[in-house]
Design a protein around this motif. Structure first.
Motif, PDB file in Angstrom:
ATOM      1  N   GLU A  64       0.824  -1.206   0.000  1.00  0.00           N
ATOM      2  CA  GLU A  64       0.000   0.000   0.000  1.00  0.00           C
ATOM      3  C   GLU A  64       0.860   1.258   0.000  1.00  0.00           C
ATOM      4  O   GLU A  64       1.673   1.470   0.897  1.00  0.00           O
ATOM      5  N   PRO A  65       0.682   2.131  -0.987  1.00  0.00           N
ATOM      6  CA  PRO A  65       1.436   3.393  -1.005  1.00  0.00           C
ATOM      7  C   PRO A  65       0.965   4.320   0.119  1.00  0.00           C
ATOM      8  O   PRO A  65      -0.234   4.464   0.353  1.00  0.00           O
ATOM      9  N   ARG A  66       1.917   4.929   0.783  1.00  0.00           N
ATOM     10  CA  ARG A  66       1.584   5.837   1.880  1.00  0.00           C
ATOM     11  C   ARG A  66       2.154   7.244   1.676  1.00  0.00           C
ATOM     12  O   ARG A  66       1.677   8.190   2.279  1.00  0.00           O
ATOM     13  N   ARG A  67       3.164   7.348   0.836  1.00  0.00           N
ATOM     14  CA  ARG A  67       3.769   8.650   0.559  1.00  0.00           C
ATOM     15  C   ARG A  67       3.739   8.847  -0.960  1.00  0.00           C
ATOM     16  O   ARG A  67       4.677   8.482  -1.674  1.00  0.00           O
ATOM     17  N   ILE A  68       2.637   9.423  -1.417  1.00  0.00           N
ATOM     18  CA  ILE A  68       2.364   9.541  -2.847  1.00  0.00           C
ATOM     19  C   ILE A  68       2.732  10.943  -3.328  1.00  0.00           C
ATOM     20  O   ILE A  68       2.344  11.941  -2.714  1.00  0.00           O
ATOM     21  N   VAL A  69       3.452  11.001  -4.423  1.00  0.00           N
ATOM     22  CA  VAL A  69       3.758  12.267  -5.078  1.00  0.00           C
ATOM     23  C   VAL A  69       3.094  12.251  -6.451  1.00  0.00           C
ATOM     24  O   VAL A  69       3.248  11.287  -7.211  1.00  0.00           O
ATOM     25  N   THR A  70       2.338  13.289  -6.764  1.00  0.00           N
ATOM     26  CA  THR A  70       1.682  13.367  -8.065  1.00  0.00           C
ATOM     27  C   THR A  70       2.444  14.325  -8.975  1.00  0.00           C
ATOM     28  O   THR A  70       2.555  15.510  -8.702  1.00  0.00           O
ATOM     29  N   VAL A  71       3.000  13.764 -10.039  1.00  0.00           N
ATOM     30  CA  VAL A  71       3.667  14.543 -11.078  1.00  0.00           C
ATOM     31  C   VAL A  71       2.679  14.869 -12.193  1.00  0.00           C
ATOM     32  O   VAL A  71       2.771  15.905 -12.838  1.00  0.00           O
ATOM     33  N   GLY A  72       1.703  13.988 -12.417  1.00  0.00           N
ATOM     34  CA  GLY A  72       0.629  14.280 -13.354  1.00  0.00           C
ATOM     35  C   GLY A  72      -0.127  15.515 -12.891  1.00  0.00           C
ATOM     36  O   GLY A  72      -0.401  15.679 -11.695  1.00  0.00           O
ATOM     37  N   LEU A  73      -0.481  16.378 -13.816  1.00  0.00           N
ATOM     38  CA  LEU A  73      -0.981  17.712 -13.460  1.00  0.00           C
ATOM     39  C   LEU A  73      -2.338  17.709 -12.771  1.00  0.00           C
ATOM     40  O   LEU A  73      -2.693  18.676 -12.103  1.00  0.00           O
ATOM     41  N   THR A  74      -3.121  16.655 -12.940  1.00  0.00           N
ATOM     42  CA  THR A  74      -4.435  16.589 -12.278  1.00  0.00           C
ATOM     43  C   THR A  74      -4.586  15.308 -11.456  1.00  0.00           C
ATOM     44  O   THR A  74      -5.672  15.031 -10.944  1.00  0.00           O
ATOM     45  N   ASP A  75      -3.526  14.539 -11.317  1.00  0.00           N
ATOM     46  CA  ASP A  75      -3.611  13.240 -10.641  1.00  0.00           C
ATOM     47  C   ASP A  75      -4.019  13.351  -9.178  1.00  0.00           C
ATOM     48  O   ASP A  75      -4.580  12.412  -8.608  1.00  0.00           O
ATOM     49  N   GLN A  76      -3.729  14.511  -8.547  1.00  0.00           N
ATOM     50  CA  GLN A  76      -4.077  14.657  -7.140  1.00  0.00           C
ATOM     51  C   GLN A  76      -5.572  14.499  -6.889  1.00  0.00           C
ATOM     52  O   GLN A  76      -5.996  14.017  -5.833  1.00  0.00           O
ATOM     53  N   ASP A  77      -6.399  14.894  -7.868  1.00  0.00           N
ATOM     54  CA  ASP A  77      -7.845  14.814  -7.657  1.00  0.00           C
ATOM     55  C   ASP A  77      -8.311  13.370  -7.521  1.00  0.00           C
ATOM     56  O   ASP A  77      -9.164  13.058  -6.678  1.00  0.00           O
ATOM     57  N   ALA A  78      -7.775  12.484  -8.331  1.00  0.00           N
ATOM     58  CA  ALA A  78      -8.152  11.069  -8.220  1.00  0.00           C
ATOM     59  C   ALA A  78      -7.669  10.483  -6.901  1.00  0.00           C
ATOM     60  O   ALA A  78      -8.374   9.708  -6.258  1.00  0.00           O
ATOM     61  N   VAL A  79      -6.455  10.864  -6.487  1.00  0.00           N
ATOM     62  CA  VAL A  79      -5.923  10.386  -5.210  1.00  0.00           C
ATOM     63  C   VAL A  79      -6.825  10.846  -4.063  1.00  0.00           C
ATOM     64  O   VAL A  79      -7.205  10.059  -3.182  1.00  0.00           O
TER      65      VAL A  79
END
Length: 353
Positions: A64-79
């Motif tokens: 399970e990922p616990r420290r996620i970094v979003t490089v995709g410009l809108t990926d944070q919304d899905a996370v």
């Protein structure tokens, strides 16, 4: 170019970070692969390991990922929609705290604000990403190069953009599903997608005129820039029932959008046109001073929707994510309905607050 001294210091710092992450990787539980390698996953858990194919091969996530970094410009919304808050996000539009728009802010309430990274045109901020100690890097709505992917993969598993779409062309549905799989929440991702798709279908059903009309999205950027069929903004229009101009992709080519020549101004003569502009009044006046554009029926019959790109609404239109879409639909659908009602006297209303 960096000076030699600065370059030496940066190289030394990066080498230290790489050494740190090499040690972590030896003890960790996540792996990344490309076409030339293979992952060695740890013992499977409830939802992991999962392997996700992308433009540069495949990536295996083993816990399970616990420290996620979003490089995709809108990926944070899905996370965020899936119940997690990234430790790092990449800023694209709006200058929002944590790079989280108002349509998504409630999902991050009470959590530590993500560190905001910037893509200045030279790619992801590698050292800052490494310093965040990520265990997953998401670049789904993005355009990573192979070299950037390889570098980031030294720090954590990287899920790059899917190969079957143009860079920055992944549909929001696919984006949400890919991220859901990475986070071990495929069923929740599918449910979120189904819910938003139902909203879009309901809006289309309430506005049958959409299915009888053409539409296009454009912006007066360095002339006129038109978004093609593989752009998420255009996909929203077709999802609502509209048809895109017949020659659109032929003119744009294999890109999410492109500037068109004066000779192809006819592409704008649709049943409705959505303009994303920097200044609503000034840009409208400027467009209507262009004789070619002003003579089009779409301009003469007031079938234009103007959206200020720097407003929350404008940013939501560009995001086209699982969280921004409901926010956007509440504002865009009434405007489109007014534009295609068949009465040139109808004024397209201002967006809802």
């Amino acid at each position: 170019m960096l000076g030699s001294l600065r370059g030496t210091r940066l190289a030394a710092a990066l080498a230290s970070v790489l050494m740190l992450f090499s040690t972590v990787a030896a003890c960790g539980s996540s792996g990344s692969t490309d076409d030339a390698g293979s992952a060695k996953p740890a013992a499977p858990g409830k939802a992991w390991p999962v392997t996700i194919a992308h433009k540069y091969g495949s990536t295996t996530i083993t816990s399970e990922p616990r420290r996620i970094v979003t490089v995709g410009l809108t990926d944070q919304d899905a996370v965020l929609a899936l119940g997690k808050v990234p430790v790092g996000t990449t800023e694209w539009l709006g200058g929002y705290k944590g790079a989280i728009g108002p349509w998504a802010a409630g999902k991050a309430a009470g959590a530590t604000t993500p560190t905001v990274l910037k893509d200045t045109g030279t790619g992801p901020q590698t050292e800052k990403i490494a310093a965040l100690r990520p265990d997953l890097i998401l670049a789904v709505y993005g355009g990573l190069t192979k070299a950037q992917y390889t570098t980031l993969s030294k720090f954590a598993p990287v899920v790059a953009q899917p190969k079957e779409y143009n860079d920055f062309g992944v549909p929001w549905q696919k984006q949400t599903e890919i991220i859901g799989k990475a986070l071990g929440q495929e069923s929740k991702a599918e449910s979120l997608v189904s819910g938003v798709e139902a909203d879009i279908k309901a809006a289309a059903a309430k506005n049958p005129a959409f299915a009888k009309s053409t539409a296009v999205m454009a912006t007066p950027y360095e002339g006129i820039f038109v978004f093609g069929s593989q752009d998420p903004r255009s996909r929203l229009l077709t999802g609502l029932g509209f048809t895109l101009p017949a020659d659109l992709d032929k003119v744009i080519g294999d890109e999410f959008g492109a500037n068109i020549s004066k000779e192809r101004t006819d592409l704008l003569d649709t049943g409705a046109i959505v303009w994303i502009v920097s200044d609503t009044a000034k840009d409208e006046a400027k467009l209507h001073k262009d004789a070619l554009y002003a003579d089009l029926k779409v301009a003469r019959q007031n079938r234009e929707v103007y959206i200020k790109e720097t407003s929350d609404y404008g940013n939501a239109v560009s995001f086209v994510s699982v969280l921004s879409l409901p926010y956007m639909l509440d504002r865009l659908v009434p405007q489109l309905a007014a534009a295609v009602d068949g009465d040139p006297a109808t004024k397209v209303p201002a967006p809802a607050a």
